[in-house]
Design an enzyme around this catalytic site. Structure first.
Site, mmCIF file in Angstrom:
data_model
loop_
_atom_site.group_PDB
_atom_site.id
_atom_site.type_symbol
_atom_site.label_atom_id
_atom_site.label_comp_id
_atom_site.label_asym_id
_atom_site.label_seq_id
_atom_site.Cartn_x
_atom_site.Cartn_y
_atom_site.Cartn_z
ATOM 1 N N ASP A 216 -88.495 -16.795 22.539
ATOM 2 C CA ASP A 216 -87.082 -16.825 22.936
ATOM 3 C C ASP A 216 -87.011 -17.252 24.396
ATOM 4 O O ASP A 216 -87.231 -16.447 25.305
ATOM 5 C CB ASP A 216 -86.467 -15.428 22.742
ATOM 6 C CG ASP A 216 -84.989 -15.381 23.120
ATOM 7 O OD1 ASP A 216 -84.448 -16.406 23.576
ATOM 8 O OD2 ASP A 216 -84.386 -14.305 22.957
ATOM 9 N N HIS A 217 -86.730 -18.543 24.625
ATOM 10 C CA HIS A 217 -86.719 -19.109 25.975
ATOM 11 C C HIS A 217 -85.452 -19.922 26.207
ATOM 12 O O HIS A 217 -84.868 -20.464 25.267
ATOM 13 C CB HIS A 217 -87.920 -20.048 26.167
ATOM 14 C CG HIS A 217 -89.135 -19.366 26.696
ATOM 15 N ND1 HIS A 217 -89.744 -19.739 27.857
ATOM 16 C CD2 HIS A 217 -89.852 -18.328 26.209
ATOM 17 C CE1 HIS A 217 -90.794 -18.962 28.078
ATOM 18 N NE2 HIS A 217 -90.880 -18.096 27.084
ATOM 19 N N THR B 115 -89.494 -7.553 29.677
ATOM 20 C CA THR B 115 -88.741 -7.582 30.932
ATOM 21 C C THR B 115 -88.543 -8.991 31.468
ATOM 22 O O THR B 115 -87.935 -9.165 32.520
ATOM 23 C CB THR B 115 -89.440 -6.713 31.996
ATOM 24 O OG1 THR B 115 -90.798 -7.143 32.133
ATOM 25 C CG2 THR B 115 -89.407 -5.250 31.604
ATOM 26 N N GLY B 116 -89.037 -10.013 30.762
ATOM 27 C CA GLY B 116 -88.624 -11.379 31.014
ATOM 28 C C GLY B 116 -89.287 -12.089 32.177
ATOM 29 O O GLY B 116 -90.148 -11.562 32.871
ATOM 30 N N GLU B 117 -88.838 -13.326 32.369
ATOM 31 C CA GLU B 117 -89.321 -14.190 33.441
ATOM 32 C C GLU B 117 -88.136 -14.835 34.146
ATOM 33 O O GLU B 117 -87.141 -15.183 33.505
ATOM 34 C CB GLU B 117 -90.223 -15.313 32.897
ATOM 35 C CG GLU B 117 -91.396 -14.846 32.085
ATOM 36 C CD GLU B 117 -91.066 -14.709 30.606
ATOM 37 O OE1 GLU B 117 -90.036 -15.278 30.154
ATOM 38 O OE2 GLU B 117 -91.807 -14.019 29.893
ATOM 39 N N ASN C 262 -86.388 -18.101 32.747
ATOM 40 C CA ASN C 262 -85.288 -18.102 31.789
ATOM 41 C C ASN C 262 -84.079 -17.310 32.254
ATOM 42 O O ASN C 262 -82.946 -17.623 31.873
ATOM 43 C CB ASN C 262 -85.773 -17.496 30.466
ATOM 44 C CG ASN C 262 -86.947 -18.234 29.897
ATOM 45 O OD1 ASN C 262 -86.877 -19.424 29.638
ATOM 46 N ND2 ASN C 262 -88.059 -17.533 29.707
ATOM 47 N N GLY D 292 -99.738 -4.374 30.952
ATOM 48 C CA GLY D 292 -100.433 -3.502 31.874
ATOM 49 C C GLY D 292 -100.292 -2.060 31.435
ATOM 50 O O GLY D 292 -99.514 -1.746 30.530
ATOM 51 N N ALA E 122 -96.695 -0.467 31.557
ATOM 52 C CA ALA E 122 -95.833 -1.036 30.517
ATOM 53 C C ALA E 122 -96.242 -0.530 29.140
ATOM 54 O O ALA E 122 -95.391 -0.307 28.270
ATOM 55 C CB ALA E 122 -95.889 -2.559 30.570
#
Length: 318
Positions: free
Chosen positions: A37-38, A104-106, A109, A173, A176
């Site tokens: 999903d981007h 938690t995304g980038e 996007n 990590g 998370a």
């Protein structure tokens, strides 16, 4: 027994191509689908980025496999109340065969509306509040919410599945992984990390499912496959938090100039040796993953599916 699914890459392929790949995946014997999903691809060489919810609607008519987003960020670009509606509709279309994968995304996007890009601990806090809203809406009750990060007023989902959509949380990590155990119905990660799964289970994950993903580049010429993987997905080898904070495909292209073909060859299974592909998948199975999703890098999708149907999947299932 570990199951094996296919990972549809919205960054590389058009909507119609993704639907055709899903058909080929089902015919080849894969048992589930992930779909990214981007808003942007990671670089211009990848070259695509269709709206995932439209593609999922088409998948619901094309295949009988379960589908999961890997992963959706319900924090900045799209309000969690809207994600709740999208996920509920997808679950109805798929007859309950839908899971919502979240993370938690980038910035790549999520920054497109011009707002700030919060630090990782803040994004994790936002994710927890977002999932609270989404789950409240899945009940079908009218929801009003005034929290630290989000406001919802008089919202209600009228189109929804009989059972709430399961929500799996991406983790890369230890902190998370602990959060995924606490707020998720399952774990998503892209490394065959048995220690992470163990931390997830000890932190409250228990018997919740763990899902892993990996990229490969099948091809009869291994050197050419390595070049293809480097050209399209060198960004996968960028270290630390860079993938979360770089804002545009051009920035990823600049950073990826530091990634060598040798690094990609060490990290990605390339070529047509069945034993190498089986070894890559087995690492996830031995780490304790319930389902492993494989993505073929590049355009030769039919060759990949024929190879996995005849030479890989029959062996890893035994």
């Amino acid at each position: 027994m570990t199951q094996f699914g296919y990972f549809l890459s919205c960054e590389e392929h058009s909507p119609n191509a993704l639907v055709e790949q899903a058909r080929m995946a089902e015919q080849a014997g894969f048992t589930a689908l992930w779909i990214s999903d981007h808003y942007h691809p990671w670089n211009d060489e990848q070259g695509q980025s269709p709206f995932v919810w439209s593609v999922i609607g088409a998948l619901s008519e094309a295949v009988s496999l379960p589908v999961e987003t890997a992963v959706t960020c319900p924090l900045v670009r799209t309000h969690p109340a809207v994600i709740a509606q999208a996920a509920a509709t997808a679950a109805v279309q798929l007859g309950g065969r839908f899971r919502l994968g979240v993370g938690t995304g980038e910035a790549l996007n999520e920054h497109i509306l011009g707002g700030p890009w919060p630090e990782a601990p803040v994004r994790l806090e936002m994710l927890e509040e977002a999932l609270q809203i989404i789950r409240q809406l899945f009940t079908g009750e009218q929801v009003s919410h005034r929290g630290t990060h989000y406001t919802v007023e008089n919202a209600r989902l009228y189109t929804r599945p009989e059972e709430p959509v399961p929500i799996d949380v991406s983790a890369f990590g230890p902190h998370a992984a602990e959060a995924a155990a606490r707020i998720g119905d399952g774990l998503i990660t892209m490394m065959p990390d048995g220690d992470m799964i163990e931390r997830f289970r000890r932190s409250g994950g228990g018997t919740k499912p763990a899902y892993g993903g990996l990229k490969v580049c099948w091809g009869p010429d291994k050197d050419e496959a390595v070049r293809t993987a480097h050209r399209l997905w060198a960004n996968e080898q960028l270290p630390g938090e860079l993938p979360q904070i770089l804002p545009t495909p051009r920035h990823f292209e600049q950073a990826s100039e530091l990634v060598t073909q040798e690094q990609v060859e060490r990290a990605v299974c390339c070529g047509d040796d069945p034993d190498a592909h089986i070894e890559a998948l087995t690492a996830y199975a031995e780490a304790g993953f319930d389902t492993v999703y494989v993505n073929q890098i590049g355009q030769d999708q039919q060759g990949f599916f024929d190879f996995y149907r005849t030479k890989v999947l029959p062996r890893v299932r035994h």
